[in-house]
Design a protein around this motif. Sequence first.
Motif, mmCIF file in Angstrom:
data_model
loop_
_atom_site.group_PDB
_atom_site.id
_atom_site.type_symbol
_atom_site.label_atom_id
_atom_site.label_comp_id
_atom_site.label_asym_id
_atom_site.label_seq_id
_atom_site.Cartn_x
_atom_site.Cartn_y
_atom_site.Cartn_z
ATOM 1 N N THR A 33 -11.156 4.757 0.701
ATOM 2 C CA THR A 33 -10.750 3.349 0.754
ATOM 3 C C THR A 33 -9.285 3.161 0.383
ATOM 4 O O THR A 33 -8.523 2.600 1.166
ATOM 5 N N GLY A 34 -8.885 3.605 -0.787
ATOM 6 C CA GLY A 34 -7.547 3.311 -1.298
ATOM 7 C C GLY A 34 -6.404 3.776 -0.413
ATOM 8 O O GLY A 34 -5.482 3.003 -0.127
ATOM 9 N N LEU A 35 -6.444 5.013 0.044
ATOM 10 C CA LEU A 35 -5.334 5.549 0.830
ATOM 11 C C LEU A 35 -5.159 4.804 2.151
ATOM 12 O O LEU A 35 -4.045 4.380 2.487
ATOM 13 N N GLY A 36 -6.233 4.623 2.880
ATOM 14 C CA GLY A 36 -6.132 3.927 4.163
ATOM 15 C C GLY A 36 -5.648 2.498 4.022
ATOM 16 O O GLY A 36 -4.811 2.028 4.802
ATOM 17 N N GLU A 37 -6.163 1.811 3.008
ATOM 18 C CA GLU A 37 -5.743 0.422 2.800
ATOM 19 C C GLU A 37 -4.276 0.345 2.400
ATOM 20 O O GLU A 37 -3.555 -0.540 2.854
ATOM 21 N N GLU A 38 -3.833 1.264 1.565
ATOM 22 C CA GLU A 38 -2.420 1.256 1.174
ATOM 23 C C GLU A 38 -1.516 1.602 2.352
ATOM 24 O O GLU A 38 -0.458 0.992 2.528
ATOM 25 N N LEU A 39 -1.909 2.587 3.145
ATOM 26 C CA LEU A 39 -1.113 2.928 4.326
ATOM 27 C C LEU A 39 -0.993 1.740 5.269
ATOM 28 O O LEU A 39 0.087 1.445 5.778
ATOM 29 N N PHE A 40 -2.109 1.049 5.495
ATOM 30 C CA PHE A 40 -2.100 -0.061 6.443
ATOM 31 C C PHE A 40 -1.439 -1.312 5.875
ATOM 32 O O PHE A 40 -0.490 -1.839 6.459
ATOM 33 N N PHE A 41 -1.935 -1.800 4.730
ATOM 34 C CA PHE A 41 -1.460 -3.093 4.222
ATOM 35 C C PHE A 41 -0.063 -3.019 3.616
ATOM 36 O O PHE A 41 0.776 -3.869 3.902
ATOM 37 N N ARG A 42 0.191 -2.063 2.751
ATOM 38 C CA ARG A 42 1.507 -1.969 2.132
ATOM 39 C C ARG A 42 2.466 -1.132 2.955
ATOM 40 O O ARG A 42 3.629 -1.488 3.126
ATOM 41 N N GLY A 43 2.001 -0.012 3.501
ATOM 42 C CA GLY A 43 2.882 0.864 4.268
ATOM 43 C C GLY A 43 3.302 0.258 5.588
ATOM 44 O O GLY A 43 4.493 0.131 5.877
ATOM 45 N N LEU A 44 2.341 -0.143 6.403
ATOM 46 C CA LEU A 44 2.651 -0.660 7.731
ATOM 47 C C LEU A 44 3.035 -2.140 7.700
ATOM 48 O O LEU A 44 4.151 -2.514 8.049
ATOM 49 N N ILE A 45 2.105 -2.984 7.261
ATOM 50 C CA ILE A 45 2.353 -4.435 7.300
ATOM 51 C C ILE A 45 3.460 -4.842 6.322
ATOM 52 O O ILE A 45 4.393 -5.546 6.692
ATOM 53 N N GLY A 46 3.349 -4.392 5.061
ATOM 54 C CA GLY A 46 4.349 -4.772 4.063
ATOM 55 C C GLY A 46 5.747 -4.293 4.418
ATOM 56 O O GLY A 46 6.724 -5.028 4.270
ATOM 57 N N SER A 47 5.851 -3.057 4.884
ATOM 58 C CA SER A 47 7.172 -2.525 5.267
ATOM 59 C C SER A 47 7.746 -3.273 6.457
ATOM 60 O O SER A 47 8.930 -3.602 6.478
ATOM 61 N N TRP A 48 6.910 -3.531 7.456
ATOM 62 C CA TRP A 48 7.377 -4.241 8.640
ATOM 63 C C TRP A 48 7.879 -5.630 8.262
ATOM 64 O O TRP A 48 8.966 -6.052 8.669
ATOM 65 N N LEU A 49 7.075 -6.344 7.473
ATOM 66 C CA LEU A 49 7.492 -7.686 7.039
ATOM 67 C C LEU A 49 8.721 -7.626 6.137
ATOM 68 O O LEU A 49 9.596 -8.498 6.225
#
Length: 126
Positions: A33-49
Amino acid sequence: MLTEQNLGVSRFVGQPLTATNILSALVYGLFETGLGEELFFRGLIGSWLGRRTRLWIANAIQAAIFTLPHLLLLTIEPRLWPIAFSLPFVSGLMMGWIRLKSESIVPGWIMHGLVNTFSIITVMRI
């Protein structure tokens, strides 16, 4: 429809608190759970925003998006709305801030994984 039986943590409910089960909870919390959610929400979405808007706006948006799938808990128990909304949003803000300041998902991933692991351990029997 979401039920207690198909929640990810349901396999841990009532399990004995053994070293093997704690290790299994840690693997689930960190990697499933933790790794995938961090990659997606903080890594991808957060970085893009974060590259397109002010950091506090990017962080608030990614935290709100992170909260959305956690609201599925309300289909099981609507009275949990304060927890289903506030905990993911606040933790999303905290992990997002850590991500933006450290420029790494690792600290937030570890924090996220440990919170998930602790939550799983609370549903095991002593």
